[in-house]
Motif scaffolding. Structure first.
Motif, PDB file in Angstrom:
ATOM      1  N   HIS A  18      17.564  16.677 -34.253  1.00 58.44           N
ATOM      2  CA  HIS A  18      17.879  17.989 -34.823  1.00 58.44           C
ATOM      3  C   HIS A  18      16.622  18.841 -34.963  1.00 58.44           C
ATOM      4  N   GLY A  19      15.547  18.231 -35.432  1.00 60.36           N
ATOM      5  CA  GLY A  19      14.301  18.981 -35.562  1.00 60.36           C
ATOM      6  C   GLY A  19      13.748  19.405 -34.217  1.00 60.36           C
ATOM      7  N   GLN A  20      13.742  18.477 -33.258  1.00 61.47           N
ATOM      8  CA  GLN A  20      13.242  18.812 -31.918  1.00 61.47           C
ATOM      9  C   GLN A  20      14.098  19.897 -31.276  1.00 61.47           C
ATOM     10  N   HIS A  21      15.403  19.812 -31.494  1.00 60.02           N
ATOM     11  CA  HIS A  21      16.314  20.787 -30.888  1.00 60.02           C
ATOM     12  C   HIS A  21      16.073  22.180 -31.458  1.00 60.02           C
ATOM     13  N   GLU A  22      15.851  22.263 -32.772  1.00 59.45           N
ATOM     14  CA  GLU A  22      15.586  23.564 -33.386  1.00 59.45           C
ATOM     15  C   GLU A  22      14.285  24.164 -32.858  1.00 59.45           C
ATOM     16  N   VAL A  23      13.259  23.335 -32.708  1.00 57.14           N
ATOM     17  CA  VAL A  23      11.985  23.822 -32.175  1.00 57.14           C
ATOM     18  C   VAL A  23      12.169  24.313 -30.739  1.00 57.14           C
ATOM     19  N   LEU A 148       7.124  35.883 -31.756  1.00 55.09           N
ATOM     20  CA  LEU A 148       8.514  35.445 -31.670  1.00 55.09           C
ATOM     21  C   LEU A 148       9.373  36.201 -32.671  1.00 55.09           C
ATOM     22  N   PRO A 149      10.641  36.437 -32.352  1.00 51.82           N
ATOM     23  CA  PRO A 149      11.517  37.184 -33.269  1.00 51.82           C
ATOM     24  C   PRO A 149      11.806  36.397 -34.550  1.00 51.82           C
ATOM     25  N   THR A 150      12.367  37.080 -35.514  1.00 48.16           N
ATOM     26  CA  THR A 150      12.618  36.476 -36.828  1.00 48.16           C
ATOM     27  C   THR A 150      13.531  35.263 -36.721  1.00 48.16           C
ATOM     28  N   ARG A 151      14.567  35.349 -35.900  1.00 48.02           N
ATOM     29  CA  ARG A 151      15.505  34.225 -35.813  1.00 48.02           C
ATOM     30  C   ARG A 151      14.828  32.984 -35.242  1.00 48.02           C
ATOM     31  N   ALA A 152      13.855  33.162 -34.351  1.00 46.44           N
ATOM     32  CA  ALA A 152      13.123  32.016 -33.819  1.00 46.44           C
ATOM     33  C   ALA A 152      12.241  31.396 -34.902  1.00 46.44           C
ATOM     34  N   ARG A 153      11.601  32.233 -35.694  1.00 47.04           N
ATOM     35  CA  ARG A 153      10.770  31.715 -36.794  1.00 47.04           C
ATOM     36  C   ARG A 153      11.632  31.001 -37.834  1.00 47.04           C
ATOM     37  N   ASP A 154      12.856  31.506 -38.036  1.00 47.59           N
ATOM     38  CA  ASP A 154      13.766  30.837 -38.972  1.00 47.59           C
ATOM     39  C   ASP A 154      14.133  29.441 -38.475  1.00 47.59           C
ATOM     40  N   ARG A 155      14.283  29.293 -37.172  1.00 45.23           N
ATOM     41  CA  ARG A 155      14.574  27.967 -36.617  1.00 45.23           C
ATOM     42  C   ARG A 155      13.396  27.016 -36.814  1.00 45.23           C
ATOM     43  N   LEU A 156      12.197  27.514 -36.633  1.00 46.39           N
ATOM     44  CA  LEU A 156      11.017  26.683 -36.872  1.00 46.39           C
ATOM     45  C   LEU A 156      10.944  26.262 -38.342  1.00 46.39           C
ATOM     46  N   ALA A 157      11.252  27.190 -39.232  1.00 46.90           N
ATOM     47  CA  ALA A 157      11.248  26.855 -40.662  1.00 46.90           C
ATOM     48  C   ALA A 157      12.321  25.836 -40.989  1.00 46.90           C
ATOM     49  N   LYS A 158      13.474  25.938 -40.324  1.00 46.84           N
ATOM     50  CA  LYS A 158      14.556  24.976 -40.542  1.00 46.84           C
ATOM     51  C   LYS A 158      14.123  23.583 -40.095  1.00 46.84           C
ATOM     52  N   ALA A 159      13.453  23.509 -38.961  1.00 47.49           N
ATOM     53  CA  ALA A 159      12.965  22.208 -38.487  1.00 47.49           C
ATOM     54  C   ALA A 159      11.905  21.652 -39.429  1.00 47.49           C
ATOM     55  N   GLN A 160      11.038  22.511 -39.933  1.00 50.74           N
ATOM     56  CA  GLN A 160       9.970  22.059 -40.828  1.00 50.74           C
ATOM     57  C   GLN A 160      10.539  21.518 -42.136  1.00 50.74           C
ATOM     58  N   ARG A 161      11.685  22.021 -42.560  1.00 48.00           N
ATOM     59  CA  ARG A 161      12.285  21.557 -43.813  1.00 48.00           C
ATOM     60  C   ARG A 161      12.750  20.108 -43.745  1.00 48.00           C
ATOM     61  N   LEU A 162      12.795  19.536 -42.535  1.00 46.84           N
ATOM     62  CA  LEU A 162      13.150  18.125 -42.405  1.00 46.84           C
ATOM     63  C   LEU A 162      12.002  17.190 -42.782  1.00 46.84           C
TER      64      LEU A 162
END
Length: 277
Positions: A18-23, A148-162
């Motif tokens: 899940h983390g790799q996929h979000e990144v 990178l756009p905001t939605r891409a940064r949000d995905r990186l933050a989501k992965a980091q929360r793991l």
């Protein structure tokens, strides 16, 4: 899952996928688009450069030459060359960001193990935390450099929360391993052999079996054999035990090695890979 996590207070081990996929979703499309755009800019700049050189050659080949001051070919060609250099530099940077992002996705998979895949030794949770923080820092730098756009940064933050869950899973693994080994009530030298050699060797063998590439598979199996070789010698205390007791120890070691799971479903990972392609 919510009942077990919230009501019973149990730890949920997240899927590494899940983390790799979000990144990947945050970076791959945008970085690939930038590589294509900068490559097109290089081609366009080279075309302008070629046009200016051709115009100068045509002017110099004319006989007689037109009257009046000649065009400023040198200035125009220098400007065209400057544009080519800048475009090629931007293209190189875009390619470097794309390659680095892909390498960081692979790094997440290489680091998230209880044992170091290079030496077979146990990885302290603090070391894995430091490596994970390094990955998130580098990805943040790439996101800023690539705008990178905001939605891409949000995905990186989501992965980091793991990160806390990943580290908690490693902590859980080593804690349960210690409990299982201590329950055997072995002499200290046999306990060390189990914790420092047998369990890591069996774990590396399992990782090798799941590897799809020949080079890491052969390397991990060789490292596993290297850890097991001293235990197989006739003079090792482990060989002095009765065969039934040795088999029991190997079974417990195998159970310990199997306890660490990075993904709940191989099918999910396969479907995710197909989705990426």
């Amino acid at each position: 899952l919510r009942h077990v996590e919230v009501d019973l207070g149990a730890h949920h081990s997240p899927d590494l996928f899940h983390g790799q996929h979000e990144v990947s979703k945050a970076t791959s499309l945008h970085l690939a688009r930038q590589v294509r755009q900068t490559a097109a800019t290089v081609v366009a700049a080279q075309h302008v450069w070629a046009v200016e050189r051709a115009a100068q050659q045509t002017y110099e080949d004319e006989s007689p030459r037109p009257c009046g001051r000649p065009p400023a070919f040198a200035t125009r060609i220098r400007a065209a060359v400057s544009e080519v250099v800048q475009a090629e530099f931007a293209h190189t940077q875009a390619q470097a960001r794309q390659s680095e992002a892909r390498a960081l996705v692979r790094e997440l998979g290489l680091m998230y193990h209880p044992y170091d895949l290079e030496c077979g030794q146990a990885q302290p949770v603090e070391q894995v935390a430091q490596r994970l923080n390094g990955v998130w820092t580098q990805l943040g730098r790439i996101a800023a450099a690539a705008d990178l756009p905001t939605r891409a940064r949000d995905r990186l933050a989501k992965a980091q929360r793991l990160t806390p869950q990943l580290l908690a899973t490693l902590t859980f693994f080593f804690a349960i391993l210690q409990v299982q080994v201590e329950a055997l009530a072995l002499p200290p030298h046999l306990e060390r052999a189990l914790v420092e050699q047998l369990i890591p060797a069996l774990y590396l063998e399992r990782v090798a079996t799941r590897s799809t590439l020949a080079e890491p598979r052969h390397r991990l199996r060789a490292l596993s054999c290297q850890l097991l070789e001293p235990l197989r010698r006739d003079d090792h205390p482990l060989q002095a035990l009765p065969s039934a007791e040795r088999a029991h120890l190997e079974q417990v070691a195998g159970d310990c090695a199997d306890r660490f799971q990075r993904s709940s479903s191989g099918v999910e990972g396969r479907n995710g890979q197909l989705a990426l392609h």
